[in-house]
Design a protein around this motif. Structure first.
Motif, PDB file in Angstrom:
ATOM      1  N   GLU A 186     -16.125  -4.110  13.027  1.00  0.00           N
ATOM      2  CA  GLU A 186     -16.048  -3.513  11.403  1.00  0.00           C
ATOM      3  C   GLU A 186     -16.469  -2.013  11.755  1.00  0.00           C
ATOM      4  OE1 GLU A 186     -17.214  -7.554   9.974  1.00  0.00           O
ATOM      5  OE2 GLU A 186     -18.918  -6.433  10.326  1.00  0.00           O
ATOM      6  N   VAL A 215     -13.088   0.327  12.735  1.00  0.00           N
ATOM      7  CA  VAL A 215     -12.325   0.447  11.244  1.00  0.00           C
ATOM      8  C   VAL A 215     -13.270   1.150  10.150  1.00  0.00           C
ATOM      9  CG1 VAL A 215     -11.761  -0.833   9.544  1.00  0.00           C
ATOM     10  CG2 VAL A 215     -11.602  -2.074  12.193  1.00  0.00           C
ATOM     11  N   HIS A 216     -15.033   1.373  10.689  1.00  0.00           N
ATOM     12  CA  HIS A 216     -15.361   1.988  10.119  1.00  0.00           C
ATOM     13  C   HIS A 216     -15.506   3.425   9.818  1.00  0.00           C
ATOM     14  CE1 HIS A 216     -17.695  -0.100   7.238  1.00  0.00           C
ATOM     15  NE2 HIS A 216     -17.718  -0.721   7.777  1.00  0.00           N
ATOM     16  N   VAL A 250     -11.430   4.662   5.196  1.00  0.00           N
ATOM     17  CA  VAL A 250     -12.063   3.398   5.365  1.00  0.00           C
ATOM     18  C   VAL A 250     -13.190   3.477   4.452  1.00  0.00           C
ATOM     19  CG1 VAL A 250     -12.609   1.184   6.514  1.00  0.00           C
ATOM     20  CG2 VAL A 250     -10.557   2.028   6.561  1.00  0.00           C
ATOM     21  N   ASP A 275     -15.473  -0.003   3.618  1.00  0.00           N
ATOM     22  CA  ASP A 275     -16.048  -0.916   4.035  1.00  0.00           C
ATOM     23  C   ASP A 275     -14.536  -2.053   4.276  1.00  0.00           C
ATOM     24  OD1 ASP A 275     -18.719  -2.879   1.580  1.00  0.00           O
ATOM     25  OD2 ASP A 275     -18.081  -2.153   4.141  1.00  0.00           O
ATOM     26  N   CYS A 276     -15.403  -2.743   4.987  1.00  0.00           N
ATOM     27  CA  CYS A 276     -14.515  -3.590   5.780  1.00  0.00           C
ATOM     28  C   CYS A 276     -15.563  -5.263   5.973  1.00  0.00           C
ATOM     29  CB  CYS A 276     -13.887  -3.130   7.063  1.00  0.00           C
ATOM     30  SG  CYS A 276     -14.958  -2.181   8.598  1.00  0.00           S
ATOM     31  N   VAL A 328      -8.694  -8.093   8.573  1.00  0.00           N
ATOM     32  CA  VAL A 328      -9.641  -7.471   8.593  1.00  0.00           C
ATOM     33  C   VAL A 328      -9.118  -7.273   6.819  1.00  0.00           C
ATOM     34  CG1 VAL A 328      -8.308  -5.302   9.548  1.00  0.00           C
ATOM     35  CG2 VAL A 328     -11.109  -5.646   9.077  1.00  0.00           C
ATOM     36  N   VAL A 351     -10.229  -4.603   3.775  1.00  0.00           N
ATOM     37  CA  VAL A 351     -10.930  -3.127   4.161  1.00  0.00           C
ATOM     38  C   VAL A 351     -11.032  -2.614   2.492  1.00  0.00           C
ATOM     39  CG1 VAL A 351     -10.027  -0.692   4.421  1.00  0.00           C
ATOM     40  CG2 VAL A 351      -9.781  -2.848   6.272  1.00  0.00           C
ATOM     41  N   GLN A 352     -12.149  -2.186   2.299  1.00  0.00           N
ATOM     42  CA  GLN A 352     -11.911  -1.440   0.860  1.00  0.00           C
ATOM     43  C   GLN A 352     -11.278   0.306   0.932  1.00  0.00           C
ATOM     44  OE1 GLN A 352     -15.931  -0.586  -0.665  1.00  0.00           O
ATOM     45  NE2 GLN A 352     -15.294   0.349  -2.185  1.00  0.00           N
ATOM     46  N   LEU A 402      -3.952  -6.942   8.156  1.00  0.00           N
ATOM     47  CA  LEU A 402      -4.824  -6.315   7.015  1.00  0.00           C
ATOM     48  C   LEU A 402      -4.770  -6.331   5.738  1.00  0.00           C
ATOM     49  CD1 LEU A 402      -6.165  -2.176   7.137  1.00  0.00           C
ATOM     50  CD2 LEU A 402      -4.738  -2.926   5.320  1.00  0.00           C
ATOM     51  N   ALA A 404      -6.064  -5.124   2.416  1.00  0.00           N
ATOM     52  CA  ALA A 404      -6.812  -4.024   1.773  1.00  0.00           C
ATOM     53  C   ALA A 404      -6.936  -4.003   0.201  1.00  0.00           C
ATOM     54  CB  ALA A 404      -5.573  -2.493   1.744  1.00  0.00           C
TER      55      ALA A 404
END
Length: 580
Positions: A486, A489-490, A495, A497-498, A514, A516-517, A546, A548
């Protein structure tokens, strides 16, 4: 000595008593102070140095078969040849690199013949061996080298190239296996080191430090499990104990146990830098004079060919490998009659896999087990008739291990059948984490290791692991720590949030997904995320799915992401695409 003959009964308690009685092969002794006494195997090898020296009695046997060799034909090395290479490298480390007792020597390579040579040479020289994950990227390898304070690195060419910009600033010596071309200044070809007849003189005792195997917790920060020679060497006796227990439980006798066993042949399907590959497969072979058959990479068709050609007797891998082997179209066309044992570990095994293995490989005893890096591999084992009767259990603890199931909140012991956190005590539990007294104090209480796993134990002492308290996934036997991923990814600019989720997978146990916001206007997709993460983290950690969304991730009052809601929305409902 223990009187040999048939057991009057073969109940669990009777079998254990017969195997561990005074004078029996698996007699135990108590060690430590009054408050932290643990059991250890009386007859375990004292040190890794003693193990490789004792193995000289198998001089003419094949130590390993490497396929493919440099010419395309199998490369074979005898125990005598490997010992001389170990002795030569150990002398090189002591005489040229000035390695002294307690210095760290790191190994970063795939499964090559040089891996066990490097491992035993460093240990015999008195060094603390630091096996690094060969799948790690440069930044992860650099962390392991820096954190351990390694004095020397022994690597293959791929790892050397990965570290080409790192080694000069670390200032450590480097030796490379099979370089295949010119080497940087100061880096030496391992193949140019002359073999020797004897190891350098380095006195070692069982409680001397021996290894640092890196693992991670829920923070994702790697921690080095710091083990002694007693910790790691005891595993070979635990392996033998589990096999002996299964033999007696299955109707065998103590006379059968005393009969000399023919040398085995083990197919190496897992990385040697893992606990299973090193503690169980490699050391188990050296202890018994078995032959190791190294695969270049896992391929079920190639594995079946090797089983037939090399008359392989034992195979140990993650459940996904065994599933692929049993499903391969060549299974019925290959001669697998040499197999006497098939084991799985490193990931949860579906109960149906046990019956399928017994049906498709009737001559092979099925087995699985449970252990952690911090328990020097084996803690429990389930094998033979017990495994067939309880296919959802990881078995009973070996005789040097005590177990407790405690309330995760209070630490109070729970009765049989209740689910709680599994705590483990024994001579196999490492001393702690390298240079991490805080993590050590958090994980070990009066000799009891907090496993982080939720389990129950039945009235017969069989353990059932029901969940992982730590936020971790296991993909094909490889640990994927959610917080670490995380954090990576951040770093992507789109990204906001995740949250990392496990996706059930028949072959690998779990795949990585994952949620993802996205930032406003963001358009990140799976291909873009894979491209972004490549080179930042090991490939096996990169998500395959993913989802999203623009909405914020659900959180509780403490700010923690409610992953169970995300699993229900995306994973459990099988939503193919979570894009808005």
């Amino acid at each position: 000595m223990q009187q040999r003959g048939t057991l009057p009964t073969r109940g669990h308690d009777e079998v254990r008593a017969a195997l561990t009685a005074p004078g029996a092969p698996f007699e135990t002794v108590e060690l430590g102070n009054a408050g932290t006494r643990v059991r250890a195997w009386r007859n375990a090898p004292p040190t890794l140095r003693a193990m490789i020296e004792n193995a000289r009695v198998y001089a003419d046997r094949d130590f390993l078969v490497h396929t493919p060799g440099p010419t395309g034909a199998p490369e074979r090395l005898s125990y005598a040849e490997v010992y001389r290479r170990v002795a030569g490298l150990a002398r090189e480390l002591v005489d040229t690199h000035r390695v002294r007792k307690g210095d760290r020597v790191a190994i970063a390579m795939r499964n090559l013949p040089e891996w066990p040579v490097a491992f035993f040479a460093a240990a015999a020289a008195g060094a603390v061996v630091v096996p690094l994950n060969a799948w790690w990227e440069a930044s992860e390898l650099e962390f392991g080298l820096r954190d351990s304070g390694a004095r020397v690195l022994i690597a293959d060419r791929e790892r050397l190239d990965r570290l080409h910009g790192v080694l000069p600033r670390l200032g450590i010596g480097a030796l490379v296996a099979r370089p295949g071309g010119p080497l940087p200044t100061g880096v030496r070809d391992l193949g140019g080191i002359a073999p020797a007849d004897e190891l350098p003189e380095v006195p070692l005792v069982p409680d001397d430090p021996a290894t640092i195997f890196y693992t991670s917790g829920t923070t994702g920060t790697p921690k080095g499990a710091f083990g002694t020679h007693r910790n790691i060497c005891g595993n070979v006796t635990s392996l033998a104990y589990s096999a002996a227990r299964a033999l007696l439980r299955g109707g065998g006798t103590l006379d059968d146990l005393a009969a000399p066993a023919p040398p085995g042949v083990a197919l190496v399907t897992v990385p040697l830098f893992h606990g299973t590959g090193c503690h169980s497969v490699l050391l188990g072979a050296v202890h018994t004079g078995a032959t190791l058959v190294l695969m270049h990479k896992w391929d079920p068709g190639a594995a079946l060919e090797l089983i037939e050609r090399e008359r392989v007797t034992t195979l140990t891998g993650v459940p996904a490998m065994l599933q692929q082997l049993l499903a391969h179209p060549d299974l019925d066309r290959r001669d697998t009659s040499s197999l006497t044992s098939v084991g799985s570990g490193g990931a949860p095994a579906a109960p149906a896999l046990v019956s399928r293995t017994s049906r498709r490989l009737p001559g092979a005893v099925p087995a699985n087990g449970y252990g952690l890096t911090e328990t020097s591999s084996m803690t429990t084992a389930n094998r033979g008739v017990d495994y067939l009767e309880r296919p959802d259990s990881v078995g009973q603890p070996v005789a040097i291990c005590d177990l407790r199931v405690v309330d995760p909140g209070t630490g109070a012991d729970l009765p049989a059948g209740r689910v709680g956190e599994l705590w483990i005590r024994g001579a196999n539990v490492v001393t702690g984490y390298w240079n991490r007294p805080d993590a050590t104090a958090e994980a070990i209480t009066d000799g009891w290791l907090h496993s982080g796993d939720l389990a129950r134990v039945d009235d017969d002492g069989f353990v059932y692991v029901v969940d992982r308290a730590k936020d971790m996934l296991i993909r094909g036997g490889e640990n994927v720590y959610c917080a670490e991923l995380e954090a990576a990814v951040h770093e992507h600019p789109e990204v906001a949030d995740c949250a990392v989720l496990g996706i059930p997978d028949e072959a690998l146990g779990e795949q990585v997904g994952v949620v993802v916001q996205l930032t406003p206007g963001g358009s990140l997709d799976e291909a873009g995320l894979r491209e972004f993460l490549t080179g930042r983290i090991a490939r096996f950690k990169i998500p395959v799915r993913l989802w999203a969304q623009e909405a914020e991730l659900p959180r509780n009052a403490a700010g923690k992401v409610l992953k169970h809601r995300l699993r229900a929305e995306y994973v459990q409902t099988g939503v193919p695409d979570g894009r808005p």
